[in-house]
Structures are given as C-alpha cells and as structure tokens.
Design an enzyme around this catalytic site. Structure first.
Site, PDB file in Angstrom:
ATOM      1  N   CYS A 150      -7.502   2.093  13.509  1.00 55.74           N
ATOM      2  CA  CYS A 150      -7.744   3.321  13.626  1.00 55.74           C
ATOM      3  C   CYS A 150      -8.498   3.929  14.519  1.00 55.74           C
ATOM      4  O   CYS A 150      -8.684   4.936  14.455  1.00 55.74           O
ATOM      5  CB  CYS A 150      -8.263   3.180  11.991  1.00 55.74           C
ATOM      6  SG  CYS A 150      -9.688   2.643  11.669  1.00 55.74           S
ATOM      7  N   CYS A 204      -9.252  -1.893   6.276  1.00 59.79           N
ATOM      8  CA  CYS A 204     -10.686  -1.617   6.917  1.00 59.79           C
ATOM      9  C   CYS A 204     -11.564  -2.281   6.029  1.00 59.79           C
ATOM     10  O   CYS A 204     -13.025  -2.355   6.890  1.00 59.79           O
ATOM     11  CB  CYS A 204     -10.804   0.093   5.803  1.00 59.79           C
ATOM     12  SG  CYS A 204      -9.460   1.207   5.776  1.00 59.79           S
TER      13      CYS A 204
HETATM   14 FE1  FES Z   1     -10.407   3.225   9.657  1.00 60.13          FE
HETATM   15 FE2  FES Z   1     -10.258   3.004   7.842  1.00 60.13          FE
HETATM   16  S1  FES Z   1      -9.249   3.659   7.997  1.00 60.13           S
HETATM   17  S2  FES Z   1     -11.619   2.121   8.369  1.00 60.13           S
END
Ligand code: FES
Length: 146
Positions: free
Chosen positions: A34, A104
C-alpha cells in the site's frame, strides 16, 4: 469495515505516538502493498531494556492501531522479549483485524525489528535471532520521504 472496539480505541487514542530525541535505535519501513510508512524510535538502557518507544505512521487505521498496541507491548521489555512480539500477537491483543488488513500489522513488527537492527549496528553488537528487515528504508530514501 469490521474493526474491533480495541482497534478503534487505539486508532482514536494512539499510545506512544511521536518521536524520541537521540534514540538508541530508529527503524523506518514501508509496506510494499500500500506504500504506507512507519518509523519506530527506541530508547534502550544499559540493561538492554526498552525504556521508551515512540512511533510515527503514515498509514491506515489498522497500521496506527497495530503500532500503538505493538509499542505498548514492547515498552519495558528486554531486547530479546521485544523481538518475540510478532504481528500475530499484536493482532490478538487487538481482538483481531479484518483479513484484508492483516498485512498492515506487519509494519509494526518490521519497524521494531529495523529499530533494533539500527541499535545493534550503532553499538557493534549482534542480537540473537534478529534478521535485517527486508523492507528497511535506507537513509537516502528517507530524505526524500520526509
Ligand atoms: Fe497500508 Fe494498512 S493499508 S498499512
């Protein structure tokens, strides 16, 4: 999206957010999935106890909550015990994360490991069982990020 009450509580009221001046070790890691970033600062005393820990996260609610919980779990521990705190343990302490958010929680574990790695390097010691975190961001790249 299915966050537990504990996750929401730590997200709304994160523990140990901030930074430590002249830390014993600092680690910055990025989440490849992400692009979120987390930095952890450790203050370690001469008995190898984590006296203080702070974090900064540019990430989602799950990243903030897991950092908050992970720093709570690490504080006051020896280096060896801090090393044993896994992302699974952090998730469990938060009563679980939605499956799509489990990645995450890796940030917190990796950032702590990166900070311990930095501490070991600065002091010319080896911490048994600690491997260099793969997602460790090098100094040059950090400059661009911040
Ligand atoms: Fe990036 Fe949770 S979506 S750390």
């Amino acid at each position: 999206m299915g966050y537990t009450a504990k996750v929401m509580e730590h997200f709304s009221n994160p523990r140990n957010m901030g930074e430590i001046e002249n830390p014993s070790g600092v680690g910055t890691v990025g989440n490849a999935q992400c692009g979120d970033i987390m930095r952890v600062y450790l203050d370690i005393d001469d008995q190898d106890i984590v006296r203080d820990v702070k974090f900064k996260t540019f990430g989602c609610a799950a990243a903030v909550a897991t950092s908050s919980m992970a720093t709570e779990l690490v504080k006051g521990k020896t280096i060896q015990d801090a090393l044993k705190i896994t992302n699974e343990a952090v998730c469990e302490a938060l009563d679980g994360l939605p499956p799509v958010k489990v990645h995450c929680s890796l940030l917190a574990e990796e950032a702590i490991h990166a900070a311990l790695w930095d501490y070991a390097e600065k002091n010319g010691i080896t911490i048994e069982g600690l491997e260099q975190p793969k997602t460790d961001i090098h100094e040059e790249e950090e400059e661009e990020v911040y």
